[in-house]
Design an enzyme around this catalytic site. Structure first.
Site, PDB file in Angstrom:
ATOM      1  N   LEU A 125       0.820  -1.212   0.000  1.00 58.43           N
ATOM      2  CA  LEU A 125       0.000   0.000   0.000  1.00 58.43           C
ATOM      3  C   LEU A 125       0.854   1.262   0.000  1.00 58.43           C
ATOM      4  CD1 LEU A 125      -2.690  -1.058   2.645  1.00 58.43           C
ATOM      5  CD2 LEU A 125      -2.954  -1.036   0.160  1.00 58.43           C
ATOM      6  N   GLY A 126       2.060   1.162   0.557  1.00 62.65           N
ATOM      7  CA  GLY A 126       2.940   2.324   0.621  1.00 62.65           C
ATOM      8  C   GLY A 126       4.286   1.935   1.186  1.00 62.65           C
ATOM      9  N   LYS A 132       1.896  -2.690   8.911  1.00 66.09           N
ATOM     10  CA  LYS A 132       3.082  -1.834   8.842  1.00 66.09           C
ATOM     11  C   LYS A 132       4.290  -2.668   9.253  1.00 66.09           C
ATOM     12  CE  LYS A 132       4.540   2.832  10.198  1.00 66.09           C
ATOM     13  NZ  LYS A 132       4.129   4.053  10.935  1.00 66.09           N
ATOM     14  N   ASP A 160       2.019  15.617  13.817  1.00 64.79           N
ATOM     15  CA  ASP A 160       2.203  15.519  12.360  1.00 64.79           C
ATOM     16  C   ASP A 160       0.851  15.485  11.650  1.00 64.79           C
ATOM     17  OD1 ASP A 160       3.712  15.479  10.057  1.00 64.79           O
ATOM     18  OD2 ASP A 160       4.008  13.309  10.058  1.00 64.79           O
TER      19      ASP A 160
END
Length: 209
Positions: free
Chosen positions: A49-50, A72, A166
């Site tokens: 996905l990334g 992740k 963030d």
């Protein structure tokens, strides 16, 4: 006028009661962090996905339930080399302790000799950044709708002495019902008082900084 004031007081009391209970639940999970709640062989990896500087996020399927998650995967060596150990441990501990509708949820976590794994709910709508770039700008009702969710999420976080540090459209995911999920707690920290660290994404810093 009196009825409106009384209603407002009642609503504030309800919010305060919710936040007090949420804080108690958070403090228990914060003090008793979950360890290795799954293993790699329980998941089928479907696609990437990334990617990031020290890891990647993959779409995975839980073999037993068939549910899809975002996994992740953090390379331990890169985390150490880039001096991200504290940030990574903070992220994992915070994610396993928080529980709020507009914050991404950590479902499982585990590690092996090479990697750390954080398995979160899969949010299929993608980043707000992509939607905003496609439409150019949101209407005022849309902007208010999204802003209200961010405010509620950060009210919850700040009541727990957590700061995200963030916030940006890339870190706001949109779920299948159109609601937001705040993600990426890599810079998040639990503090009381001020911090003096400059962090986040330079493009989103206030101009005076």
């Amino acid at each position: 006028m009196g009825n409106a004031a009384a209603k407002k007081d009642t609503e504030q009391e309800t919010v305060n009661e919710f936040l007090a209970k949420a804080r108690g639940d958070f403090l228990y999970r914060w003090g008793n962090p979950a360890q290795n709640t799954a293993s790699s062989d329980q998941f089928e990896r479907l696609k990437t996905l990334g990617t990031g500087s020290y890891g990647r996020v993959m779409l995975v399927r839980h073999r037993e339930t068939g549910n899809h998650y975002a996994m992740k995967i953090l390379d331990k060596q890169k985390v150490v080399r880039l001096k991200q150990v504290e940030h990574t441990l903070n992220e994992k501990r915070i994610l396993q302790a928080i529980n709020f509708p507009f914050l991404v949820k950590l479902q499982f976590s585990f590690k092996d000799n090479s990697n750390l794994y954080l398995v979160m709910e899969y949010v299929p709508g993608g980043e707000m950044f992509s939607h905003l770039r496609r439409v150019g700008r949101f209407s005022e009702p849309q902007a208010c709708f999204y802003a209200a969710q961010v405010v509620l999420a950060f009210q919850y976080l700040h009541s727990l002495d957590l700061i995200h540090r963030d916030l940006k459209p890339e870190n706001l995911l949109i779920d299948q019902q159109g609601y937001l999920q705040v993600t990426d707690f890599g810079f998040a920290k639990r503090v009381k008082g001020r911090t003096w660290t400059l962090c986040g994404t330079p493009e989103y810093l206030a101009p005076e900084i």
